[in-house]
Write an enzyme that holds these catalytic residues in place. Sequence first.
Site, PDB file in Angstrom:
ATOM      1  N   GLY A  54       0.840  -1.199   0.000  1.00 27.76           N
ATOM      2  CA  GLY A  54       0.000   0.000   0.000  1.00 27.76           C
ATOM      3  C   GLY A  54       0.868   1.238   0.000  1.00 27.76           C
ATOM      4  O   GLY A  54       2.066   1.166   0.306  1.00 27.76           O
ATOM      5  N   CYS A  81       5.200  -6.332   1.527  1.00 26.53           N
ATOM      6  CA  CYS A  81       5.636  -4.935   1.561  1.00 26.53           C
ATOM      7  C   CYS A  81       4.953  -4.195   2.725  1.00 26.53           C
ATOM      8  O   CYS A  81       5.262  -4.463   3.884  1.00 26.53           O
ATOM      9  CB  CYS A  81       5.359  -4.296   0.199  1.00 26.53           C
ATOM     10  SG  CYS A  81       6.264  -2.768  -0.042  1.00 26.53           S
ATOM     11  N   TYR A  82       3.999  -3.309   2.449  1.00 30.09           N
ATOM     12  CA  TYR A  82       3.286  -2.627   3.538  1.00 30.09           C
ATOM     13  C   TYR A  82       2.667  -3.655   4.490  1.00 30.09           C
ATOM     14  O   TYR A  82       2.669  -3.470   5.711  1.00 30.09           O
ATOM     15  CB  TYR A  82       2.189  -1.744   2.939  1.00 30.09           C
ATOM     16  CG  TYR A  82       1.438  -0.894   3.948  1.00 30.09           C
ATOM     17  CD1 TYR A  82       1.980   0.288   4.425  1.00 30.09           C
ATOM     18  CD2 TYR A  82       0.181  -1.276   4.415  1.00 30.09           C
ATOM     19  CE1 TYR A  82       1.292   1.069   5.355  1.00 30.09           C
ATOM     20  CE2 TYR A  82      -0.514  -0.504   5.334  1.00 30.09           C
ATOM     21  CZ  TYR A  82       0.040   0.677   5.794  1.00 30.09           C
ATOM     22  OH  TYR A  82      -0.630   1.443   6.701  1.00 30.09           O
ATOM     23  N   HIS A 170       7.959  -7.854  -3.804  1.00 32.10           N
ATOM     24  CA  HIS A 170       6.692  -8.268  -4.433  1.00 32.10           C
ATOM     25  C   HIS A 170       6.842  -9.600  -5.173  1.00 32.10           C
ATOM     26  O   HIS A 170       7.365  -9.627  -6.281  1.00 32.10           O
ATOM     27  CB  HIS A 170       6.227  -7.174  -5.406  1.00 32.10           C
ATOM     28  CG  HIS A 170       5.762  -5.949  -4.702  1.00 32.10           C
ATOM     29  ND1 HIS A 170       4.487  -5.811  -4.221  1.00 32.10           N
ATOM     30  CD2 HIS A 170       6.422  -4.824  -4.353  1.00 32.10           C
ATOM     31  CE1 HIS A 170       4.371  -4.649  -3.610  1.00 32.10           C
ATOM     32  NE2 HIS A 170       5.530  -4.023  -3.670  1.00 32.10           N
ATOM     33  N   GLU A 172       4.547 -11.235  -6.551  1.00 29.45           N
ATOM     34  CA  GLU A 172       3.511 -11.370  -7.590  1.00 29.45           C
ATOM     35  C   GLU A 172       3.940 -10.844  -8.954  1.00 29.45           C
ATOM     36  O   GLU A 172       3.291 -11.115  -9.951  1.00 29.45           O
ATOM     37  CB  GLU A 172       2.215 -10.683  -7.125  1.00 29.45           C
ATOM     38  CG  GLU A 172       2.265  -9.161  -6.986  1.00 29.45           C
ATOM     39  CD  GLU A 172       2.833  -8.658  -5.643  1.00 29.45           C
ATOM     40  OE1 GLU A 172       3.520  -9.440  -4.955  1.00 29.45           O
ATOM     41  OE2 GLU A 172       2.628  -7.492  -5.303  1.00 29.45           O
ATOM     42  N   ASP A 228     -13.928  -8.013 -24.772  1.00 32.88           N
ATOM     43  CA  ASP A 228     -14.321  -7.757 -23.382  1.00 32.88           C
ATOM     44  C   ASP A 228     -15.809  -7.447 -23.258  1.00 32.88           C
ATOM     45  O   ASP A 228     -16.512  -8.017 -22.417  1.00 32.88           O
ATOM     46  CB  ASP A 228     -13.501  -6.596 -22.788  1.00 32.88           C
ATOM     47  CG  ASP A 228     -12.014  -6.808 -22.966  1.00 32.88           C
ATOM     48  OD1 ASP A 228     -11.617  -7.965 -23.179  1.00 32.88           O
ATOM     49  OD2 ASP A 228     -11.260  -5.824 -22.908  1.00 32.88           O
ATOM     50  N   SER A 229     -16.300  -6.520 -24.096  1.00 31.59           N
ATOM     51  CA  SER A 229     -17.720  -6.179 -23.955  1.00 31.59           C
ATOM     52  C   SER A 229     -18.589  -7.351 -24.412  1.00 31.59           C
ATOM     53  O   SER A 229     -19.636  -7.620 -23.819  1.00 31.59           O
ATOM     54  CB  SER A 229     -18.076  -4.885 -24.698  1.00 31.59           C
ATOM     55  OG  SER A 229     -17.913  -5.025 -26.082  1.00 31.59           O
ATOM     56  N   LYS A 367      -6.799 -10.333 -19.991  1.00 31.87           N
ATOM     57  CA  LYS A 367      -7.344 -10.674 -21.314  1.00 31.87           C
ATOM     58  C   LYS A 367      -7.415 -12.183 -21.574  1.00 31.87           C
ATOM     59  O   LYS A 367      -8.426 -12.694 -22.052  1.00 31.87           O
ATOM     60  CB  LYS A 367      -6.446 -10.024 -22.377  1.00 31.87           C
ATOM     61  CG  LYS A 367      -7.066  -9.928 -23.723  1.00 31.87           C
ATOM     62  CD  LYS A 367      -8.027  -8.797 -23.715  1.00 31.87           C
ATOM     63  CE  LYS A 367      -8.687  -8.500 -24.990  1.00 31.87           C
ATOM     64  NZ  LYS A 367      -9.361  -7.182 -24.878  1.00 31.87           N
TER      65      LYS A 367
END
Length: 511
Positions: A54, A81-82, A170, A172, A228-229, A367
Amino acid sequence: MPENIIIINCGSQFTQLIARRLREMKVHTLIMNWYASAEQVRSYSPKGIIISGGPDSVNDPGAISIDPEILTLGCPVLGICYGMQLIAKMTGGHVVEGESREYGVTAIHKAGGNSLILGENIPSTLNVLMSHGDYVAELPEGFKATSMTDGGIISSFEDSSRNFFGLQFHPEVISTENGSYILRGFAFKVCKCSGDWKLSDWVDGTITAIRKAVGDSKVICGLSGGVDSSVSAALVNKAIGDKLQCVFVNHGLMRLNEPESVMKEYESIGLSVKYVDASERFLSELAGVDDPEKKRKIIGRLFIEVFEEEAGKIDGAEWLLQGTIYPDVIESGTKKGSALIKSHHNVGGLPEKMNLKLLEPLRDLFKDEVRQLGKIIGMPDEIISRQPFPGPGLAVRCLGAITKERLDTLRAADAIFRDELEKAGLYAGIWQAFCVLLPVKSVGVMGDSRTYNEAIVLRAIHSQDAMTAEWSRIDYDVVDRVSKRICNEVRGINRVVMDVTSKPPATIEWE
Ligand code: XMP
């Protein structure tokens, strides 16, 4: 209820990325805000808890904190981290402000003997992404440091009796070596997850959540022809049937013959779609505008205006469905602490005052996950394998003034590029391939005459999630055929150039 790891979000731009990494390991995650109570967390019977990074400093007055009872729930906790600093502070350690902030890839070295999540298979020195100002200067009782930086800062710690872990870096992000392996250690070795969650389970849960949220009201959806839509509409259609009314707005910024072919595809999957030709309205508002952000804002605003007009004609429409996916959210900087890169029209272009509530079921997905989802719900390949196309359409590929004539030039060149790639069998393997029209004139010679015309850029890239991209090395013979055809067949173009820039430093689109 599936096995869960709960991620408590303290405002990091990487929170969804943690969720994604765990999804890749078939571990289900739930993201909860930092102010969630221990009772709320407990109600999901989590196998483990991750506290995200954060932007705050734990020692700031008013800094984000979590319900202290969460640390007494008896399940493993990993702070990133935070999150690590928060665990340290809440369990009696000492966090101080560093002399300088540390952003970037740094080497760390394993220390302190056996570690549960920095397991044996992880090398003793690792390059990891750090992004912090503060650090843990004094360990809380019962903790040991499991790695250190060259500068002597604690880069990870653990208390294996309570199963509390902290990583100052991190895991990730791709730039952290063995990052996924470390998360895997937490999920499987520490939390004992079984890794049997499937995206199809997400579909069932999301369909139920959509039904519950929408109730008896109706949803209006602006379809763009894009993956996506289209996938969000098909998903919501599964959830609420004809309470979903789609609108396809032709903004005059589509590719050659695109509006017609897209409408046919929607019909084939049984969506109820109203076709609205608003091209003149868009083009007249865009006349004379060449600033990219202004173009995007105008298009975003007009889209919403058109939707609102259409929604007004549908009794009981309370929701606006949008195909926002996770990269749109990050790049538009809607998270606290992340900077704006481009205002993607699904998010940043929305006017403040909007009378519809937003429904964004794909907001946490990337995606490739959206494509997988499309497959799961039985959508045809033509729709789900379509290359991404930006909401503002050709407006962000037609640099300078947008006129019908320049758009037609761009459309013709773009159709040739795609056609030649298809013929060479390359199109399906490329993430995005398109042309850009530059408002730059150069001198050429055609026949015996001098020409002074604009230039077309060929842009083709490979990517995994549109967050980064590499330019595609297309066979020169194909490039040559495209270049010759464009100069011969498209009036107003006498030069074709190729964009050989990756992202970063460039972005995929030119505006
Ligand atoms: P950039 O140019 O930011 O593009 O590297 C990343 C990906 O997003 C697409 N893109 C958009 N998609 N609305 C969208 O739905 C937008 O406003 C928008 N702008 C860019 C782009 O084509 C690429 O795939």
